[in-house]
Design an enzyme around this catalytic site. Structure first.
Site, short mmCIF file in Angstrom:
data_model
loop_
_atom_site.label_atom_id
_atom_site.label_comp_id
_atom_site.label_asym_id
_atom_site.label_seq_id
_atom_site.Cartn_x
_atom_site.Cartn_y
_atom_site.Cartn_z
N LEU A 151 0.85 -1.21 0.00
CA LEU A 151 0.00 0.00 0.00
C LEU A 151 0.88 1.25 0.00
CD1 LEU A 151 -3.16 0.44 0.09
CD2 LEU A 151 -2.83 1.05 2.49
N GLY A 152 1.62 1.43 -1.09
CA GLY A 152 2.41 2.66 -1.28
C GLY A 152 1.56 3.68 -2.01
N ARG A 153 2.25 4.59 -2.71
CA ARG A 153 1.51 5.64 -3.43
C ARG A 153 0.54 5.06 -4.44
NH1 ARG A 153 6.83 9.21 -3.36
NH2 ARG A 153 7.73 7.18 -3.75
N ILE A 154 1.02 4.07 -5.23
CA ILE A 154 0.16 3.50 -6.27
C ILE A 154 -0.94 2.66 -5.63
CG2 ILE A 154 0.11 1.90 -8.23
CD1 ILE A 154 2.96 2.96 -8.94
N ARG A 174 4.77 -4.19 4.82
CA ARG A 174 5.73 -4.34 5.91
C ARG A 174 5.12 -4.04 7.27
NH1 ARG A 174 10.00 -1.44 2.41
NH2 ARG A 174 8.32 0.01 2.73
N ILE A 228 0.14 -5.02 -11.60
CA ILE A 228 0.56 -3.82 -12.33
C ILE A 228 1.96 -3.41 -11.86
CG2 ILE A 228 -1.69 -2.86 -12.91
CD1 ILE A 228 0.23 -1.72 -9.81
N ARG A 230 5.50 -5.69 -10.97
CA ARG A 230 6.59 -6.35 -11.68
C ARG A 230 6.25 -7.82 -11.87
NH1 ARG A 230 8.17 -2.26 -13.35
NH2 ARG A 230 10.09 -1.15 -12.90
N ASP A 254 -0.46 -6.62 -16.37
CA ASP A 254 0.19 -5.60 -17.22
C ASP A 254 1.69 -5.83 -17.28
OD1 ASP A 254 0.29 -3.21 -18.77
OD2 ASP A 254 0.99 -2.11 -17.01
N GLU A 259 9.58 -9.63 -20.16
CA GLU A 259 8.90 -8.83 -21.19
C GLU A 259 9.81 -8.64 -22.40
OE1 GLU A 259 7.79 -5.28 -19.08
OE2 GLU A 259 6.48 -6.42 -17.75
N HIS A 277 2.51 -3.94 -20.69
CA HIS A 277 3.17 -3.03 -19.74
C HIS A 277 2.89 -1.55 -20.10
CE1 HIS A 277 6.78 -2.51 -16.83
NE2 HIS A 277 5.96 -1.48 -16.75
N GLY A 279 1.25 0.62 -17.89
CA GLY A 279 0.89 1.36 -16.67
C GLY A 279 1.10 2.86 -16.78
C1 8YV Z 1 7.88 2.21 -17.50
C2 8YV Z 1 7.79 1.19 -15.11
O1 8YV Z 1 7.35 1.40 -18.50
O2 8YV Z 1 7.96 3.13 -13.81
C3 8YV Z 1 8.23 1.95 -13.91
O3 8YV Z 1 8.86 1.34 -13.02
O4 8YV Z 1 7.89 0.01 -15.15
C4 8YV Z 1 7.13 1.90 -16.26
O5 8YV Z 1 6.52 3.07 -15.85
C5 8YV Z 1 9.34 2.10 -17.58
O6 8YV Z 1 10.01 2.59 -16.48
C6 8YV Z 1 9.85 2.82 -18.83
O7 8YV Z 1 11.19 2.62 -18.91
#
Ligand code: 8YV
Length: 314
Positions: A151-154, A174, A228, A230, A254, A259, A277, A279
């Site tokens: 539960l961070g910013r995103i 954590r 969304i 890793r 995503d 990848e 990917h 996001g």
């Molecule tokens: C981008 C990301 O696709 O911010 C991240 O960590 O995975 C994505 O926003 C990537 O960083 C673009 O290089």
């Protein structure tokens, strides 16, 4: 004289062009002669620009003895060897905040696409099925529970969106935070209590494959996995097996471990909604990320300070 910087990932022109006007850029990503590039310029290089998903080996950093800063074009820096950088006092910056809304939108989109079956229904209409039969009924989302891993910013932006839809929120991480959502002490109990398990924590060694067969078993037939963050956080073969055997209801992804390669077992699943990917992939957000990525380098080389140092180094 302009500082030398090395670029280790493909960058959009709206970042690369301004970088080229302020720095002597060495394109390590595109060059076919990587050792030659390091031989010729390695000792002069003072900055490195990489993407969120780029893995930076310590062997590369060893060949850059004058390196002062790594500026990540992305919020995730799981590919950066942070302890090594600490040891060499190399600054590491990323692009937090500017992409939060977009990434949270993708999580919400995946919840809607999987939960209400929108992707399947879209295929149904395009295939000319509607005049022949009624679409299947879905399950109401309001009242269902979303479990957020990290539960961070995103994670918080995702929580705000699903609460607006009348969904309930629980989370694990954590430690408990001062938020109006239910804290679960571990991932397995979170998975068993929710209808959607949303992965929103950082990648890296600490979280590698933590969403494993046991967690998916706990999520169960009522549950859908959304990722969304890793690909490395989810054991992809366990996920493909769980989707095939009906251990979980579905998945909305995503991000992937390797990848742009997606395991064929996942590609074949009708109950997996897959995105490439995206996001942070809006013009506005990528521009803001690019501006911040360059602003960190500019601030460092002009004033020996940075704007968004990663927490481990601050
Ligand atoms: C981008 C990301 O696709 O911010 C991240 O960590 O995975 C994505 O926003 C990537 O960083 C673009 O290089």
């Amino acid at each position: 004289m302009q500082p030398d910087i090395i670029v280790t990932a493909p960058l959009p022109p709206f970042l690369y062009e301004p970088l080229k006007s302020s720095y002597r850029c060495h394109d390590y990503y595109k060059t076919e002669d990587k050792p030659g590039t390091l031989e010729a310029a390695g000792k002069r290089i003072r900055g490195l620009v990489q993407g969120g998903g780029t893995v930076t080996p310590t062997a590369l950093l060893d060949a850059l003895p004058a390196l002062e800063i790594i500026s990540v074009f992305g919020v995730g820096y799981d590919g950066v060897p942070v302890n090594y950088c600490k040891g060499r006092k190399i600054k590491v910056t990323n692009t937090p905040d500017v992409l939060t809304d977009d990434v949270a939108d993708v999580a919400l989109g995946l919840i809607l696409m999987t939960g209400r079956g929108f992707v399947r229904l879209n295929r149904f209409v395009h295939a000319g099925e509607w005049p022949k039969r009624s679409p299947e009924l879905a399950t109401k989302l309001a009242g269902q529970k979303v479990g957020i891993l990290g539960l961070g910013r995103i994670g918080k932006a995702i929580a705000a969106r699903v609460v607006a839809m009348g969904m309930k929120v629980a989370y694990t991480g954590r430690k408990p935070q001062h938020v109006p959502y239910e804290f679960m002490p571990d991932l397995k109990s979170l998975a068993s209590a929710v209808d959607f398990l949303v992965v929103a924590c950082p990648g890296g060694e600490a979280t590698r494959n933590i969403v494993n067969a046991e967690v998916l078993e706990a999520l169960g037939k009522k549950g859908t996995l959304i990722n969304i963050a890793r690909g490395s956080i989810v054991d992809e073969s366990a996920l493909a097996a769980a989707l095939t055997a009906g251990v979980i209801k579905g998945a909305g992804l995503d991000v992937f471990a390797d990848e742009p390669n997606i395991p064929s077992a996942l590609l074949a699943m009708d109950n997996a909604v897959l995105l490439p990917h995206v996001g942070s992939a809006t013009r506005e957000t990528r521009q803001a990320m690019g501006d911040l990525c360059k602003a960190n380098l500019d601030a460092w080389f002009s004033q020996k300070k940075v704007l968004t140092l990663i927490p481990e180094l601050s």
